[in-house]
Design an enzyme around this catalytic site. Structure first.
Site, short mmCIF file in Angstrom:
data_model
loop_
_atom_site.label_atom_id
_atom_site.label_comp_id
_atom_site.label_asym_id
_atom_site.label_seq_id
_atom_site.Cartn_x
_atom_site.Cartn_y
_atom_site.Cartn_z
N SER A 1 -15.60 0.36 -4.07
CA SER A 1 -14.49 -0.42 -4.72
C SER A 1 -14.82 -2.01 -4.20
CB SER A 1 -13.32 -0.28 -4.36
OG SER A 1 -13.02 -0.19 -2.68
N GLY B 1 -13.86 4.15 -4.56
CA GLY B 1 -13.71 5.35 -3.97
C GLY B 1 -15.00 6.01 -3.47
N ASN C 1 -15.26 4.14 2.77
CA ASN C 1 -14.16 5.08 2.49
C ASN C 1 -14.62 6.32 3.12
OD1 ASN C 1 -12.65 4.15 0.18
ND2 ASN C 1 -14.54 4.17 -0.91
N ASP D 1 -2.82 -5.15 -0.89
CA ASP D 1 -3.16 -3.92 -0.03
C ASP D 1 -3.91 -4.26 1.49
OD1 ASP D 1 -5.78 -4.39 -0.85
OD2 ASP D 1 -6.13 -2.62 -2.10
N HIS E 1 -8.62 -4.89 -0.16
CA HIS E 1 -9.62 -5.40 -1.47
C HIS E 1 -9.71 -6.92 -1.75
CE1 HIS E 1 -9.03 -1.24 -2.22
NE2 HIS E 1 -10.36 -1.15 -2.47
#
Length: 209
Positions: free
Chosen positions: A35, A72, A101, A182, A185
């Site tokens: 991502s 992801g 991830n 978040d 990112h």
């Protein structure tokens, strides 16, 4: 005498053509990432990869960058997709930005390392250059796991003899202006910043071919 002279001319011509390969031949780099490169939460056209693509189109039209990143994505997913991506895009270099991830989900680090090694092995067996990104994760799973996670990328790069590119998030993650809510990112404002960090490093890899 004439044959000897002709031979010298041919040899010189070959040497010159080899030395200017990157200047007059189209070469491509494929970004195989998660991502952070796919542009989670923003449009694909606004990602740092797209920023580099626009720069190269204007100033280095022989260079091409392909974004094969998926939000992801794990090292296992990247390994599963690798062969088809090679066949489809025929890249000269693959830049692997995977592992985040795996780490955030607490995956087994031996498995992650094995996946990274296998990807590099596949690419090298097909005479495709490889560069690996450093990846770092928050210390949520403890300092020991975090340190061992970070060490995997250095170990793979050293053992496989490939470039290890510093983790680009290091330059933006601590600046709230560049991060989404978040805290993981990068946001829209961060994309040109990341592009400025990555563009010269990735261009250097292609121009060294």
């Amino acid at each position: 005498m004439f044959k000897k002279f002709l031979y010298i001319i041919v040899v010189i011509g070959l040497a010159v053509s080899c030395s200017v390969r990157a200047a007059d031949t189209n070469v491509s780099l494929l970004v195989l990432g998660d991502s952070l490169s796919a542009g989670y939460g923003i449009a694909e056209a606004d990602t740092w990869v797209a920023e580099i693509d626009r720069t190269w189109s204007l100033h280095h039209p022989n260079l091409r960058i392909i974004n094969a990143s998926i939000s992801g994505e794990t090292t296992q997913g990247g390994l599963a997709r690798l062969e088809s991506l090679i066949d489809r895009h025929q890249p000269d270099i693959v830049f692997i930005e995977l592992g985040g991830n795996d780490g955030l989900r607490g995956f087994n680090l031996d498995t992650m390392e094995s996946n990274l090694r296998e990807m590099v092995t596949i690419l090298q067996s097909r005479n495709i250059q490889v560069a690996l990104s450093e990846v770092e994760i928050p210390p949520n799973l403890g300092r020991r796991y975090t340190r061992m996670f970070r060490d995997v990328f250095h170990t793979v790069a050293d053992d496989k003899g490939i470039p290890l590119i510093p983790f680009f998030m290091r330059e933006v993650a601590l600046n709230a202006e560049y991060m989404q809510a978040d805290g993981i990112h990068p946001n829209l404002a961060a994309q040109p910043v990341i592009a400025d960090i990555m563009e010269p490093q990735l261009r250097a890899l292609l121009e060294a071919l």
